[in-house]
Scaffold this motif. Sequence first.
Motif, PDB file in Angstrom:
ATOM      1  N   PRO A  37      -2.091 -36.547  25.043  1.00  0.00           N
ATOM      2  CA  PRO A  37      -2.303 -36.235  23.620  1.00  0.00           C
ATOM      3  C   PRO A  37      -2.668 -34.767  23.430  1.00  0.00           C
ATOM      4  N   GLU A  38      -2.412 -34.269  22.219  1.00  0.00           N
ATOM      5  CA  GLU A  38      -2.769 -32.887  21.931  1.00  0.00           C
ATOM      6  C   GLU A  38      -4.280 -32.731  21.993  1.00  0.00           C
ATOM      7  N   GLU A  39      -4.708 -31.670  22.656  1.00  0.00           N
ATOM      8  CA  GLU A  39      -6.135 -31.396  22.754  1.00  0.00           C
ATOM      9  C   GLU A  39      -6.618 -30.779  21.448  1.00  0.00           C
ATOM     10  N   GLU A  40      -7.824 -31.180  21.041  1.00  0.00           N
ATOM     11  CA  GLU A  40      -8.389 -30.664  19.805  1.00  0.00           C
ATOM     12  C   GLU A  40      -9.239 -29.440  20.099  1.00  0.00           C
ATOM     13  N   PHE A  41      -9.058 -28.400  19.318  1.00  0.00           N
ATOM     14  CA  PHE A  41      -9.808 -27.170  19.479  1.00  0.00           C
ATOM     15  C   PHE A  41     -10.627 -26.929  18.222  1.00  0.00           C
ATOM     16  N   ASP A  42     -11.960 -27.016  18.331  1.00  0.00           N
ATOM     17  CA  ASP A  42     -12.839 -26.846  17.179  1.00  0.00           C
ATOM     18  C   ASP A  42     -13.103 -25.359  16.982  1.00  0.00           C
ATOM     19  N   LEU A  43     -12.357 -24.755  16.065  1.00  0.00           N
ATOM     20  CA  LEU A  43     -12.492 -23.325  15.844  1.00  0.00           C
ATOM     21  C   LEU A  43     -13.792 -22.960  15.147  1.00  0.00           C
ATOM     22  N   ASP A  44     -14.476 -23.950  14.549  1.00  0.00           N
ATOM     23  CA  ASP A  44     -15.727 -23.673  13.850  1.00  0.00           C
ATOM     24  C   ASP A  44     -16.941 -23.857  14.730  1.00  0.00           C
ATOM     25  N   GLU A  45     -16.705 -24.244  15.969  1.00  0.00           N
ATOM     26  CA  GLU A  45     -17.824 -24.496  16.882  1.00  0.00           C
ATOM     27  C   GLU A  45     -18.574 -23.199  17.179  1.00  0.00           C
ATOM     28  N   PRO A  62      -1.789 -22.092  34.951  1.00  0.00           N
ATOM     29  CA  PRO A  62      -2.594 -23.186  34.386  1.00  0.00           C
ATOM     30  C   PRO A  62      -1.691 -24.287  33.835  1.00  0.00           C
ATOM     31  N   LYS A  63      -2.158 -25.522  33.891  1.00  0.00           N
ATOM     32  CA  LYS A  63      -1.404 -26.635  33.327  1.00  0.00           C
ATOM     33  C   LYS A  63      -1.418 -26.524  31.807  1.00  0.00           C
ATOM     34  N   ARG A  64      -0.271 -26.816  31.193  1.00  0.00           N
ATOM     35  CA  ARG A  64      -0.154 -26.721  29.741  1.00  0.00           C
ATOM     36  C   ARG A  64       0.476 -27.987  29.181  1.00  0.00           C
ATOM     37  N   ARG A  65      -0.031 -28.471  28.073  1.00  0.00           N
ATOM     38  CA  ARG A  65       0.522 -29.670  27.447  1.00  0.00           C
ATOM     39  C   ARG A  65       1.576 -29.284  26.411  1.00  0.00           C
ATOM     40  N   ALA A  66       2.576 -30.159  26.300  1.00  0.00           N
ATOM     41  CA  ALA A  66       3.698 -29.817  25.414  1.00  0.00           C
ATOM     42  C   ALA A  66       4.457 -31.074  25.016  1.00  0.00           C
ATOM     43  N   VAL A  71      10.580 -27.113  26.070  1.00  0.00           N
ATOM     44  CA  VAL A  71       9.331 -27.705  25.569  1.00  0.00           C
ATOM     45  C   VAL A  71       8.734 -26.867  24.447  1.00  0.00           C
ATOM     46  N   LYS A  72       7.965 -27.550  23.591  1.00  0.00           N
ATOM     47  CA  LYS A  72       7.172 -26.886  22.561  1.00  0.00           C
ATOM     48  C   LYS A  72       5.710 -27.068  22.948  1.00  0.00           C
ATOM     49  N   TYR A  73       5.063 -25.989  23.316  1.00  0.00           N
ATOM     50  CA  TYR A  73       3.665 -26.053  23.749  1.00  0.00           C
ATOM     51  C   TYR A  73       2.727 -26.347  22.586  1.00  0.00           C
ATOM     52  N   ASP A  74       1.590 -26.939  22.907  1.00  0.00           N
ATOM     53  CA  ASP A  74       0.581 -27.217  21.889  1.00  0.00           C
ATOM     54  C   ASP A  74      -0.084 -25.927  21.394  1.00  0.00           C
ATOM     55  N   ALA A 130      14.942 -38.323  33.554  1.00  0.00           N
ATOM     56  CA  ALA A 130      13.716 -39.103  33.365  1.00  0.00           C
ATOM     57  C   ALA A 130      12.913 -38.574  32.181  1.00  0.00           C
ATOM     58  N   CYS A 131      13.306 -37.412  31.670  1.00  0.00           N
ATOM     59  CA  CYS A 131      12.648 -36.805  30.507  1.00  0.00           C
ATOM     60  C   CYS A 131      13.456 -37.108  29.245  1.00  0.00           C
ATOM     61  N   LYS A 132      12.778 -37.383  28.172  1.00  0.00           N
ATOM     62  CA  LYS A 132      13.434 -37.684  26.898  1.00  0.00           C
ATOM     63  C   LYS A 132      12.859 -36.782  25.810  1.00  0.00           C
ATOM     64  N   VAL A 133      13.735 -36.391  24.887  1.00  0.00           N
ATOM     65  CA  VAL A 133      13.285 -35.593  23.750  1.00  0.00           C
ATOM     66  C   VAL A 133      12.221 -36.371  22.985  1.00  0.00           C
ATOM     67  N   GLY A 134      11.111 -35.744  22.693  1.00  0.00           N
ATOM     68  CA  GLY A 134       9.996 -36.392  22.003  1.00  0.00           C
ATOM     69  C   GLY A 134       8.889 -36.828  22.934  1.00  0.00           C
ATOM     70  N   ASP A 135       9.165 -36.902  24.259  1.00  0.00           N
ATOM     71  CA  ASP A 135       8.135 -37.279  25.228  1.00  0.00           C
ATOM     72  C   ASP A 135       7.037 -36.228  25.282  1.00  0.00           C
ATOM     73  N   ARG A 136       5.814 -36.690  25.477  1.00  0.00           N
ATOM     74  CA  ARG A 136       4.716 -35.785  25.740  1.00  0.00           C
ATOM     75  C   ARG A 136       4.719 -35.482  27.245  1.00  0.00           C
ATOM     76  N   CYS A 137       4.291 -34.282  27.596  1.00  0.00           N
ATOM     77  CA  CYS A 137       4.324 -33.909  29.004  1.00  0.00           C
ATOM     78  C   CYS A 137       3.256 -32.878  29.326  1.00  0.00           C
ATOM     79  N   GLU A 138       3.105 -32.684  30.636  1.00  0.00           N
ATOM     80  CA  GLU A 138       2.239 -31.624  31.142  1.00  0.00           C
ATOM     81  C   GLU A 138       3.105 -30.721  32.005  1.00  0.00           C
ATOM     82  N   VAL A 139       3.056 -29.433  31.731  1.00  0.00           N
ATOM     83  CA  VAL A 139       3.841 -28.451  32.487  1.00  0.00           C
ATOM     84  C   VAL A 139       2.993 -27.955  33.647  1.00  0.00           C
TER      85      VAL A 139
END
Length: 244
Positions: free
Chosen positions: A234-242, A172-176, A194-197, A157-166
């Motif tokens: 979707p990949e979560e955005e992390f504002d490093l300048d915040e 902790p849950k991780r997106r990849a 998987v390649k983690y964000d 049920a998983c395909k290469v290129g699919d977005r997922c949550e581990v």
Amino acid sequence: MSDYKIITSDFINLSITTSGQQTASIERRFQKGITIDDFKGKLELLTGGNPLTMTVEVYDKNDSFVCRLDDGQRLLGSYSIDDGMRIHVVDNFSRTEEDLSKIEKFEISEEEYAKRSDTVKAFLAKNKLGKYNEEDMKRKAEEKLREEQAEKAAAEACKVGDRCEVCVPNQPKRRATIMYVGKTEFKDGWWIGVKYDEPLGKNDGTVNGKKYFECLPKYGGFIKPSHIKVGDFPEEEFDLDEEL
């Protein structure tokens, strides 16, 4: 029937180790409603130990001894066991090479051994226990096949290129992004690479010298299909300048 009742989740995730084991622990999911006798039957399939002679010990996440599972009719879930704990199987009939080197060896041919009536093999065969219980062995084989088929279906049920949550228990849950689906040389069964964000992984897509996919160091990981949730993540955005 046992008088014990299950008042928590119906399933529990445990890691399995055995005495003299040289490889990593086995991770499996079990129903809390099964008896300890049935649980030992499942451990027999995973470890090769004999349910009649095995001792089953429970260790917590700090590797401290918790208890022994010694009541065959008691339910697994009635013991103080939580997700992530370790089950250690001691096969009382097995001996390490170091132990064996200290004693004088007694050798007998298979033909002579089969004729004896005072052996473990003779006892098991007479009482139709373990592998000599054809009906029970057939049931266990069918159950193992169902588990393998379920794991394969989850993997497919998983395909290469699919977005997922581990979603690994007690982590902790991780997106990849899914980078690999299939079997591996480092451990049996189906695995999802998987390649983690974020750099929350353990490798770069390479395990034991074999490259399964490409990614930066510490961004790669391999997860069992049951711990992968495919979807719009979707990949979560992390504002490093915040400012803090």
